[in-house]
Design a protein around this motif. Structure first.
Motif, PDB file in Angstrom:
ATOM      1  N   GLY A 112      63.956-103.322  34.352  1.00  0.00           N
ATOM      2  CA  GLY A 112      65.037-102.844  35.217  1.00  0.00           C
ATOM      3  C   GLY A 112      65.492-101.478  34.717  1.00  0.00           C
ATOM      4  O   GLY A 112      65.423-101.203  33.515  1.00  0.00           O
ATOM      5  N   PHE A 113      65.981-100.636  35.625  1.00  0.00           N
ATOM      6  CA  PHE A 113      66.383 -99.295  35.197  1.00  0.00           C
ATOM      7  C   PHE A 113      67.679 -99.400  34.379  1.00  0.00           C
ATOM      8  O   PHE A 113      68.644-100.006  34.825  1.00  0.00           O
ATOM      9  N   PRO A 114      67.692 -98.786  33.163  1.00  0.00           N
ATOM     10  CA  PRO A 114      68.883 -98.950  32.307  1.00  0.00           C
ATOM     11  C   PRO A 114      70.124 -98.246  32.872  1.00  0.00           C
ATOM     12  O   PRO A 114      70.014 -97.200  33.506  1.00  0.00           O
ATOM     13  N   HIS A 115      71.293 -98.848  32.638  1.00  0.00           N
ATOM     14  CA  HIS A 115      72.547 -98.229  33.081  1.00  0.00           C
ATOM     15  C   HIS A 115      72.821 -96.963  32.271  1.00  0.00           C
ATOM     16  O   HIS A 115      72.500 -96.902  31.088  1.00  0.00           O
ATOM     17  N   ILE A 116      73.435 -95.998  32.902  1.00  0.00           N
ATOM     18  CA  ILE A 116      73.741 -94.726  32.232  1.00  0.00           C
ATOM     19  C   ILE A 116      75.259 -94.626  32.057  1.00  0.00           C
ATOM     20  O   ILE A 116      76.001 -94.653  33.043  1.00  0.00           O
ATOM     21  N   PRO A 117      75.730 -94.547  30.799  1.00  0.00           N
ATOM     22  CA  PRO A 117      77.189 -94.470  30.597  1.00  0.00           C
ATOM     23  C   PRO A 117      77.764 -93.181  31.193  1.00  0.00           C
ATOM     24  O   PRO A 117      77.075 -92.162  31.272  1.00  0.00           O
ATOM     25  N   ALA A 120      70.512 -80.784  31.008  1.00  0.00           N
ATOM     26  CA  ALA A 120      71.359 -81.288  32.102  1.00  0.00           C
ATOM     27  C   ALA A 120      70.493 -81.281  33.360  1.00  0.00           C
ATOM     28  O   ALA A 120      70.024 -80.218  33.781  1.00  0.00           O
ATOM     29  N   GLU A 121      70.271 -82.460  33.915  1.00  0.00           N
ATOM     30  CA  GLU A 121      69.524 -82.541  35.168  1.00  0.00           C
ATOM     31  C   GLU A 121      70.514 -82.802  36.292  1.00  0.00           C
ATOM     32  O   GLU A 121      71.480 -83.564  36.113  1.00  0.00           O
ATOM     33  N   GLU A 122      70.262 -82.219  37.435  1.00  0.00           N
ATOM     34  CA  GLU A 122      71.135 -82.522  38.570  1.00  0.00           C
ATOM     35  C   GLU A 122      71.090 -84.027  38.824  1.00  0.00           C
ATOM     36  O   GLU A 122      70.025 -84.658  38.766  1.00  0.00           O
ATOM     37  N   LYS A 123      72.247 -84.604  39.057  1.00  0.00           N
ATOM     38  CA  LYS A 123      72.308 -86.017  39.436  1.00  0.00           C
ATOM     39  C   LYS A 123      72.241 -86.058  40.956  1.00  0.00           C
ATOM     40  O   LYS A 123      73.127 -85.543  41.634  1.00  0.00           O
ATOM     41  N   ILE A 124      71.199 -86.659  41.449  1.00  0.00           N
ATOM     42  CA  ILE A 124      70.961 -86.668  42.894  1.00  0.00           C
ATOM     43  C   ILE A 124      71.609 -87.911  43.487  1.00  0.00           C
ATOM     44  O   ILE A 124      71.420 -89.019  42.978  1.00  0.00           O
ATOM     45  N   GLU A 125      72.344 -87.720  44.570  1.00  0.00           N
ATOM     46  CA  GLU A 125      73.019 -88.855  45.212  1.00  0.00           C
ATOM     47  C   GLU A 125      72.054 -89.506  46.207  1.00  0.00           C
ATOM     48  O   GLU A 125      71.694 -88.912  47.221  1.00  0.00           O
ATOM     49  N   TYR A 154      69.357 -93.374  46.362  1.00  0.00           N
ATOM     50  CA  TYR A 154      69.152 -94.677  45.727  1.00  0.00           C
ATOM     51  C   TYR A 154      67.906 -94.645  44.860  1.00  0.00           C
ATOM     52  O   TYR A 154      66.985 -93.876  45.087  1.00  0.00           O
ATOM     53  N   ASN A 155      67.974 -95.516  43.847  1.00  0.00           N
ATOM     54  CA  ASN A 155      66.998 -95.520  42.771  1.00  0.00           C
ATOM     55  C   ASN A 155      65.811 -96.414  43.131  1.00  0.00           C
ATOM     56  O   ASN A 155      66.007 -97.555  43.551  1.00  0.00           O
ATOM     57  N   VAL A 156      64.598 -95.884  42.983  1.00  0.00           N
ATOM     58  CA  VAL A 156      63.419 -96.757  43.093  1.00  0.00           C
ATOM     59  C   VAL A 156      62.531 -96.558  41.874  1.00  0.00           C
ATOM     60  O   VAL A 156      62.506 -95.476  41.294  1.00  0.00           O
ATOM     61  N   THR A 164      63.623-101.566  44.361  1.00  0.00           N
ATOM     62  CA  THR A 164      65.002-101.095  44.229  1.00  0.00           C
ATOM     63  C   THR A 164      65.538-101.475  42.846  1.00  0.00           C
ATOM     64  O   THR A 164      64.879-102.183  42.086  1.00  0.00           O
ATOM     65  N   ARG A 165      66.744-101.030  42.588  1.00  0.00           N
ATOM     66  CA  ARG A 165      67.398-101.334  41.312  1.00  0.00           C
ATOM     67  C   ARG A 165      67.377-102.832  41.028  1.00  0.00           C
ATOM     68  O   ARG A 165      67.186-103.261  39.909  1.00  0.00           O
ATOM     69  N   ARG A 166      67.598-103.656  42.071  1.00  0.00           N
ATOM     70  CA  ARG A 166      67.672-105.098  41.853  1.00  0.00           C
ATOM     71  C   ARG A 166      66.300-105.762  41.849  1.00  0.00           C
ATOM     72  O   ARG A 166      66.189-106.979  41.708  1.00  0.00           O
ATOM     73  N   ALA A 216      62.424 -92.612  40.764  1.00  0.00           N
ATOM     74  CA  ALA A 216      62.763 -91.540  41.699  1.00  0.00           C
ATOM     75  C   ALA A 216      64.034 -91.888  42.449  1.00  0.00           C
ATOM     76  O   ALA A 216      64.352 -93.064  42.653  1.00  0.00           O
ATOM     77  N   GLU A 217      64.753 -90.838  42.846  1.00  0.00           N
ATOM     78  CA  GLU A 217      65.905 -91.016  43.717  1.00  0.00           C
ATOM     79  C   GLU A 217      65.444 -90.662  45.124  1.00  0.00           C
ATOM     80  O   GLU A 217      64.819 -89.622  45.334  1.00  0.00           O
ATOM     81  N   VAL A 218      65.694 -91.570  46.069  1.00  0.00           N
ATOM     82  CA  VAL A 218      65.375 -91.302  47.474  1.00  0.00           C
ATOM     83  C   VAL A 218      66.689 -90.872  48.114  1.00  0.00           C
ATOM     84  O   VAL A 218      67.660 -91.624  48.105  1.00  0.00           O
ATOM     85  N   VAL A 278      61.780 -87.136  41.433  1.00  0.00           N
ATOM     86  CA  VAL A 278      61.391 -87.939  40.263  1.00  0.00           C
ATOM     87  C   VAL A 278      62.246 -87.509  39.084  1.00  0.00           C
ATOM     88  O   VAL A 278      62.267 -86.330  38.726  1.00  0.00           O
ATOM     89  N   PHE A 279      63.002 -88.464  38.507  1.00  0.00           N
ATOM     90  CA  PHE A 279      63.887 -88.070  37.410  1.00  0.00           C
ATOM     91  C   PHE A 279      63.527 -88.723  36.076  1.00  0.00           C
ATOM     92  O   PHE A 279      64.042 -88.305  35.040  1.00  0.00           O
ATOM     93  N   ASP A 280      62.671 -89.726  36.087  1.00  0.00           N
ATOM     94  CA  ASP A 280      62.299 -90.343  34.812  1.00  0.00           C
ATOM     95  C   ASP A 280      60.920 -90.984  34.893  1.00  0.00           C
ATOM     96  O   ASP A 280      60.480 -91.380  35.973  1.00  0.00           O
ATOM     97  N   LEU A 340      73.046 -85.894  31.483  1.00  0.00           N
ATOM     98  CA  LEU A 340      72.716 -85.168  30.252  1.00  0.00           C
ATOM     99  C   LEU A 340      71.745 -86.014  29.436  1.00  0.00           C
ATOM    100  O   LEU A 340      71.979 -87.216  29.246  1.00  0.00           O
ATOM    101  N   LYS A 341      70.666 -85.382  28.962  1.00  0.00           N
ATOM    102  CA  LYS A 341      69.598 -86.146  28.298  1.00  0.00           C
ATOM    103  C   LYS A 341      69.217 -85.465  26.992  1.00  0.00           C
ATOM    104  O   LYS A 341      68.891 -84.273  26.985  1.00  0.00           O
ATOM    105  N   SER A 342      69.267 -86.236  25.896  1.00  0.00           N
ATOM    106  CA  SER A 342      68.920 -85.653  24.601  1.00  0.00           C
ATOM    107  C   SER A 342      67.416 -85.385  24.563  1.00  0.00           C
ATOM    108  O   SER A 342      66.644 -85.985  25.305  1.00  0.00           O
ATOM    109  N   VAL A 388      73.876 -89.571  29.313  1.00  0.00           N
ATOM    110  CA  VAL A 388      75.205 -89.816  29.882  1.00  0.00           C
ATOM    111  C   VAL A 388      75.312 -89.058  31.202  1.00  0.00           C
ATOM    112  O   VAL A 388      74.623 -88.066  31.413  1.00  0.00           O
ATOM    113  N   LYS A 389      76.185 -89.566  32.079  1.00  0.00           N
ATOM    114  CA  LYS A 389      76.343 -88.876  33.360  1.00  0.00           C
ATOM    115  C   LYS A 389      77.752 -88.297  33.460  1.00  0.00           C
ATOM    116  O   LYS A 389      78.688 -88.807  32.845  1.00  0.00           O
ATOM    117  N   TYR A 390      77.875 -87.230  34.263  1.00  0.00           N
ATOM    118  CA  TYR A 390      79.181 -86.592  34.494  1.00  0.00           C
ATOM    119  C   TYR A 390      79.171 -86.107  35.938  1.00  0.00           C
ATOM    120  O   TYR A 390      78.248 -85.420  36.362  1.00  0.00           O
TER     121      TYR A 390
END
Ligand code: ATP
Length: 388
Positions: free
Chosen positions: A74-79, A98-103, A105-107, A120-122, A154-156, A179-181, A239-241, A248-250
Motif C-alpha cells: 500500500g502507498f505509505p502515508h506522508i506526514p 521539493a516536488e509539486e504535489k499534484i491534486e 488520485y493515487n494509483v 487505487t490507494r485502497r 502516479a497521480e491521475v 509519475v511521482f514515485d 519534500l523528499k530527502s 513530508v508534505k506542505y
C-alpha cells in the motif's frame, strides 16, 4: 461472507500462498482468518488471482495487493508539515528536493504476467487508469520489461477524472498522469529522488515539477516557490530527502480554501472536523508565507467559499439532490462498464447522462448522487429541528 464463496477464495488464496515466499512469513491459518474476517479480499475486475488488504495487517499497509509472484505494498502515508521554518530543520539533516504535489488520485501501476494494472490507494483495480495509462505512459510495458521489480506510483489528475473534484489549474480538459514515485517490490522501498528522476527521463514519463536540492537552513527560495504556487492555485509540495527516507508534505493556503469550497455541498458525507482542520492549516500557512493574517486573509476565505452556496441551497429547496457531474474519456467500452461495476461495488450512486464516441474515445457524462449530503441540507431546509 457466505460459506461457498469463502471455500472458493480459500482455495484461490492457497495457490498464491504456496508460491509467494513473502506470504509464508505468516502461517496459512493467520491469512485464512484474515480472509474470513474480511481484512483480506479477492480483487474483482481481473481474471488474475489477486488479493488486497482492506486494512493494515501485520506490517502490511491497507491497499497492499498480493499475487503468486508479487507483493505490491500500500502507498505509505506522508506526514504533513504545518510550519516550514521549524518543521524542515526538525526532519531534514541535509539536502532535499521539493516536488509539486499534484491534486488528483493515487494509483500504483504494476505488471502481473502479461497485464499492466492500476490500483487505487485502497487496492481496488482502477478501470479508468488501467484503460488510459497507454495515452500518457506509452513506454510503461518497456519499463516493466527492464524493471519488473518496480511499481510505478502516479497521480491521475484533471477535470476528466472519475473520483476527485479538484485538479491543477493548468489542466483544462481530460486528465494527465504524473509519475511521482517508484517503489521497489516486495518491500516497497522508495527509489531515491535523483535515481528516480533519471528513470523518469529515460522512459519519458511525465512527472510533477521538481525543485532543488534545497538546504534545511535556507528556506527563502522554497517559501517564494510556495507563494508562487499559491498565486497560481497549485496544491503544494512534497519534500523528499536525498535518500528517500524522509517525506513530508506542505500545502498552499489557497489549496486549503479550495478543499473547503469543493466539499461544502457534501458536508453530510465528510468527517465533522474536515473544515476545522483546513481552517487551521490555512491560518498557519498564510501566516508563515505572507507574514500577515490581515483583512485580505479573512476576505479570501469568504470569497472562495460563499459564491456558489446560494445556488446550492436553491437547488436543494427545489427538491434536487446534491450531485456532481463527471465527463470522462475511455479508450474501450469495457473499461467504462468496469468503472460502473466499480461504483456499484463501492455503493456509489451513479447515473449515466450520455455516452458517445468522439475522436476514438468513448466520452461519457456521469452524475454521482450523494444521498447523505442531500438529506444533510434538505432536513434543515424543511424545518426539522436537531439537538446539537
Ligand atoms: P497521505 O499523506 O497519508 O497519503 P492523503 O491520502 O490525505 O494522505 P494527501 O494529503 O493528498 O493524501 O497527500 C499524499 C498524496 O499526494 C500521495 O498519496 C500522492 O497520491 C499525492 N501526491 C501528489 N504529488 C505527489 C508527489 N510529488 N510526491 C508524492 N505524493 C504526491
Amino acid at each position: 461472507m457466505d460459506p461457498v464463496s469463502f471455500e472458493e477464495y480459500r482455495e484461490r488464496f492457497r495457490e498464491i500462498y504456496t508460491r509467494n515466499p513473502s506470504l509464508r512469513r505468516l502461517p496459512l491459518e493467520v491469512w485464512e482468518k484474515a480472509l474470513r474476517d474480511g481484512r483480506l479480499r479477492p480483487l474483482v475486475g481481473t481474471k488474475k488471482n489477486l488479493f488486497r488488504l482492506r486494512r493494515d495487517f501485520k506490517g502490511w499497509a491497507e491497499g497492499t495487493v498480493f499475487s503468486e509472484r508479487l507483493v505490491v505494498p500500500g502507498f505509505p502515508h506522508i506526514p504533513r508539515l504545518f510550519r516550514l521554518s521549524t518543521g524542515v530543520p526538525r526532519y531534514f539533516e541535509g539536502a532535499f528536493f521539493a516536488e509539486e504535489k499534484i491534486e488528483g488520485y493515487n494509483v500504483r501501476l504494476f505488471r502481473v504476467e502479461d497485464e499492466i494494472l492500476a490500483v487505487t490507494r485502497r487496492g481496488f483495480i482502477c478501470p479508468f487508469a488501467t484503460d488510459r495509462f497507454p495515452d500518457f505512459l506509452p513506454r510503461l510495458p518497456e519499463f516493466f520489461e527492464a524493471h519488473s521489480d518496480l511499481c510505478v506510483c502516479a497521480e491521475v489528475a484533471g477535470p476528466g477524472n472519475p473520483f476527485v473534484g479538484e485538479w491543477p489549474p493548468y489542466i483544462k480538459e481530460d486528465v494527465r498522469f504524473f509519475v511521482f514515485d517508484l517503489l521497489r517490490l516486495p518491500e516497497g522501498h522508495r527509489i531515491p529522488p535523483e535515481e528516480k528522476y533519471r528513470l523518469l527521463e529515460a522512459y519519458d514519463f511525465p512527472h510533477p515539477e521538481i525543485h532543488g536540492p534545497f538546504e534545511p537552513g535556507d528556506l527563502e527560495s522554497l517559501k517564494a516557490l510556495l507563494r508562487r504556487y499559491d498565486a497560481e492555485g497549485r496544491e503544494g509540495v512534497v519534500l523528499k530527502s536525498r535518500d528517500a527516507r524522509i517525506y513530508v508534505k506542505y500545502v498552499t493556503p489557497v489549496s486549503h480554501l479550495e478543499d473547503i469550497r469543493v466539499v461544502f455541498p457534501y458536508l453530510g458525507d465528510v468527517p465533522q472536523e474536515y473544515i476545522t482542520h483546513r481552517l487551521v492549516r490555512y491560518v498557519l500557512s498564510r501566516w508563515e508565507l505572507f507574514q500577515a493574517l490581515d483583512e485580505g486573509a479573512w476576505q479570501a476565505v469568504g470569497r472562495r467559499i460563499f459564491p456558489e452556496l446560494e445556488k446550492l441551497l436553491e437547488r436543494i429547496d427545489r427538491g434536487e439532490p446534491v450531485s456532481e457531474t463527471f465527463r470522462l474519456r475511455f479508450r474501450t467500452e469495457r473499461a467504462f462498464q468496469a468503472l460502473l461495476a466499480h461504483f456499484r461495488h463501492a455503493q456509489v450512486k451513479v447515473e449515466v447522462r450520455s455516452a458517445c464516441w468522439e475522436e476514438g474515445y468513448l466520452v461519457v457524462e456521469l452524475v454521482k448522487v450523494y444521498p447523505r449530503a442531500t438529506s444533510f441540507w434538505k432536513n434543515k431546509l424543511e424545518g426539522f429541528a436537531v439537538v446539537d
